[in-house]
Design a protein around this motif. Sequence first.
Motif, PDB file in Angstrom:
ATOM      1  N   UNK A  20       0.855  -1.184   0.000  1.00 41.83           N
ATOM      2  CA  UNK A  20       0.000   0.000   0.000  1.00 41.83           C
ATOM      3  C   UNK A  20       0.888   1.230   0.000  1.00 41.83           C
ATOM      4  N   UNK A  21       0.358   2.394  -0.347  1.00 39.43           N
ATOM      5  CA  UNK A  21       1.169   3.607  -0.411  1.00 39.43           C
ATOM      6  C   UNK A  21       1.856   3.937   0.898  1.00 39.43           C
ATOM      7  N   UNK A  22       1.244   3.616   2.037  1.00 38.51           N
ATOM      8  CA  UNK A  22       1.839   3.994   3.311  1.00 38.51           C
ATOM      9  C   UNK A  22       2.598   2.835   3.962  1.00 38.51           C
ATOM     10  N   UNK A  23       2.905   1.818   3.175  1.00 39.56           N
ATOM     11  CA  UNK A  23       3.724   0.744   3.704  1.00 39.56           C
ATOM     12  C   UNK A  23       2.958  -0.458   4.192  1.00 39.56           C
ATOM     13  N   UNK A  24       1.657  -0.363   4.321  1.00 37.38           N
ATOM     14  CA  UNK A  24       0.871  -1.521   4.761  1.00 37.38           C
ATOM     15  C   UNK A  24       0.856  -2.560   3.657  1.00 37.38           C
ATOM     16  N   UNK A  25       0.615  -3.795   4.032  1.00 35.48           N
ATOM     17  CA  UNK A  25       0.579  -4.872   3.049  1.00 35.48           C
ATOM     18  C   UNK A  25      -0.828  -5.403   2.911  1.00 35.48           C
ATOM     19  N   UNK A  26      -1.217  -5.660   1.671  1.00 32.77           N
ATOM     20  CA  UNK A  26      -2.580  -6.146   1.432  1.00 32.77           C
ATOM     21  C   UNK A  26      -2.546  -7.374   0.551  1.00 32.77           C
ATOM     22  N   UNK A  48      -3.084   7.619  -1.529  1.00 33.61           N
ATOM     23  CA  UNK A  48      -1.804   8.285  -1.751  1.00 33.61           C
ATOM     24  C   UNK A  48      -2.021   9.749  -2.134  1.00 33.61           C
ATOM     25  N   UNK A  49      -3.001  10.018  -2.999  1.00 28.89           N
ATOM     26  CA  UNK A  49      -3.316  11.400  -3.388  1.00 28.89           C
ATOM     27  C   UNK A  49      -3.763  12.218  -2.180  1.00 28.89           C
ATOM     28  N   UNK A 328     -15.662  11.792 -19.532  1.00 28.42           N
ATOM     29  CA  UNK A 328     -14.206  11.906 -19.436  1.00 28.42           C
ATOM     30  C   UNK A 328     -13.611  10.671 -18.773  1.00 28.42           C
ATOM     31  N   UNK A 329     -12.653  10.039 -19.427  1.00 33.42           N
ATOM     32  CA  UNK A 329     -12.060   8.822 -18.875  1.00 33.42           C
ATOM     33  C   UNK A 329     -11.310   9.117 -17.575  1.00 33.42           C
ATOM     34  N   UNK A 330     -11.548   8.253 -16.584  1.00 29.31           N
ATOM     35  CA  UNK A 330     -10.869   8.404 -15.295  1.00 29.31           C
ATOM     36  C   UNK A 330     -11.464   9.481 -14.412  1.00 29.31           C
ATOM     37  N   UNK A 331     -12.660   9.926 -14.714  1.00 31.72           N
ATOM     38  CA  UNK A 331     -13.317  10.958 -13.905  1.00 31.72           C
ATOM     39  C   UNK A 331     -13.408  10.497 -12.455  1.00 31.72           C
ATOM     40  N   UNK A 332     -13.025  11.356 -11.519  1.00 32.70           N
ATOM     41  CA  UNK A 332     -12.950  11.113 -10.067  1.00 32.70           C
ATOM     42  C   UNK A 332     -11.683  10.347  -9.680  1.00 32.70           C
ATOM     43  N   UNK A 333     -11.188   9.488 -10.596  1.00 31.70           N
ATOM     44  CA  UNK A 333      -9.990   8.699 -10.275  1.00 31.70           C
ATOM     45  C   UNK A 333      -8.714   9.497 -10.537  1.00 31.70           C
ATOM     46  N   UNK A 334      -8.661  10.195 -11.663  1.00 25.98           N
ATOM     47  CA  UNK A 334      -7.468  10.985 -12.019  1.00 25.98           C
ATOM     48  C   UNK A 334      -7.478  12.278 -11.209  1.00 25.98           C
ATOM     49  N   UNK A 335      -6.457  12.530 -10.394  1.00 30.76           N
ATOM     50  CA  UNK A 335      -6.449  13.735  -9.554  1.00 30.76           C
ATOM     51  C   UNK A 335      -6.105  14.986 -10.348  1.00 30.76           C
ATOM     52  N   UNK A 336      -6.554  16.118  -9.801  1.00 29.73           N
ATOM     53  CA  UNK A 336      -6.135  17.390 -10.382  1.00 29.73           C
ATOM     54  C   UNK A 336      -4.706  17.691  -9.970  1.00 29.73           C
TER      55      UNK A 336
END
Length: 633
Positions: A20-26, A48-49, A328-336
């Motif tokens: 995971x972004x903060x080092x946790x494992x999943x 992460x964002x 729009x592709x990736x709407x909500x997923x792609x950060x500004x």
Amino acid sequence: MPISRRSGQYTMNHENSKKTPDGALFDRSGSQDSLDELSMDDYWKELENIHETRGNNHEEQKALVVKEPDEGELEEEWLKEAGLSNLFGESTGDSLESMVFLSTLTRTQKAAVEKRVETVTQTMRKKNKQYQIPDVRDIFRLQSDSKGKVCDGSEPSTVRTCENKNETQDEAKGPKFSLGIDEQMSPLEDMRLSETAINLEISFSEQAANLKDSSVGKMCKGGGDDTLLPNFRLPKDKTGTTKIGDLAPQDMKKVYSLALIELTALYDILGTEFKQQKAAKIKTKDSGLFGVPLSVLLEQDRKKVPGTKTPLIFQRLISQIEEATLETEGLLRVPGVAARVKSLCQELEAKFYEGTFNWENVKQHDAASLLKLFIRELPQPLLTVEYLKAFQDVQNLPMKKQQLQALNLLVLLLPEANRDTLKVLLEFLQRVIDHRDKNKMTLKNVAMVMAPNLFTFHGFGSKTIEQSKFVMAAGTANVMRFMIQYQKLLWTIPKFIVNQVRKQNTESQKKEKKDKAVKKLLKKMAYDREKHEKQDKTPNDADVPQGVIRVQAPHLSKVSMAIQLTEELKAGDVVARFLSQKSGNVQTLKKEEVFLYEIGGNIGERCLDDDTYMKDLYQLNPNAEWVIKSKNS
């Protein structure tokens, strides 16, 4: 080493893991709801964002400190929230309102109340409180019929009731309110006939109690493959479906108390701990847009737009996203762009209310990031400090149907501003999903992206959110899916709760009559009242034939009409008849703007849906008045 979940236990595993972004494992190989089928990439990227955004935020709010309640404090607070504070403490007494309320509870609901009263009682005895403490067995010794038969409350552990034994005789003369105790079907029959039907006529906790020890309950436990969500539906109710917003405030107050007790009873039956969290008060902003309490935002917004139910900035950000197309592709997923989002945030704070902010400069992905930022920056979570953990714990309930029932009750418990804002958000998310062929944002993708924004509340100083992040990620993503997928069901008030409200109103009226002076005085008052009413009646109202109702429409050109009840007559038909009677000076009201209301009798006020069968409803509430009006009048 990565951790995987097998048969409810966590074991060490080297395979199929993901950092995971903060080092946790999943581990994708074995978590709840078939997470091998559900890619968690979107969740971790969103997290992460969020961490990146917070790292750039120098004005981060202080963490909310969740108080650890003293022994009995949680139960005492629960009883107060349920409107039953007079069952303990200095205010102990047999108040009419509480006694009526208790008399309408189901067996499982009574058990939930008894459990909390027993805890508070024991705590008070330990603390040597000086005031009277009731015996929990005495609380439910209520009169169950007009003959004065008393319910034996000596066996609280068996949650037995006696008022229902006399219910048939007592209510033969009046409407029958199904509370889901005597007439329910067997667990096997219930499962066979309604695997995807949500039964709103029988208490959810009663349904769970029936299934708990049956072979059906054991067979269903574990939930199976939840990757594909069932097509849950609401069976048609001839007396009409009741939505949030359809009832008058005095009845909604009763709904809140009943929903709290019912949710607690459901969690008790299913062995899930239900605890309302409580946060210490922190200083919050009293103006602005981001990081401002919903109540403050609405107060300042209503000065500009009277009657608005959701914050104006929240509405405007959604509009901005939709204006640029939802394909729009990736709407909500792609950060500004983080720097640009921060700059826009500061500019909005300065110019939004002045009306000088230039929305043409806001790119779609930036607007989506601002929308998520608005949700995260609320001083208290949108799902509230009190119930955030209860929303998270929905994932622990054994059956999908029970998870949906719990979410339904939790939505009823949210404050109005939070509930309205959540509703607008879920409706918007569904519109995004409707364009999934172009934007590639399926229900699963949207749930993964939005779950961290609603459930990992940054100001919430609770260890439960910091520990086992991968477990919570999987669970909250699925809860998010449920809320989006079944949102129309979540805003429905279960019929058994509406019937309990009706029964409370009926019992209150009965007890009020009994408590009024001497019988002779009552007769005289009744005679005088009847005489007065007869003098005031118009010729049209004086003799309404059997099977005919008189409908009032003070805001339409035809203000009154006698309507013959038939088996097929619906509320929508009644409204259509009035609208067809337009004269030259009739106001330009449209069909979708006016509704038929059921007022008085055993309900305060209820807006009827168009598919309500009037004859069936009339039999349920023969003393009601019928009025056509708009929701804003």
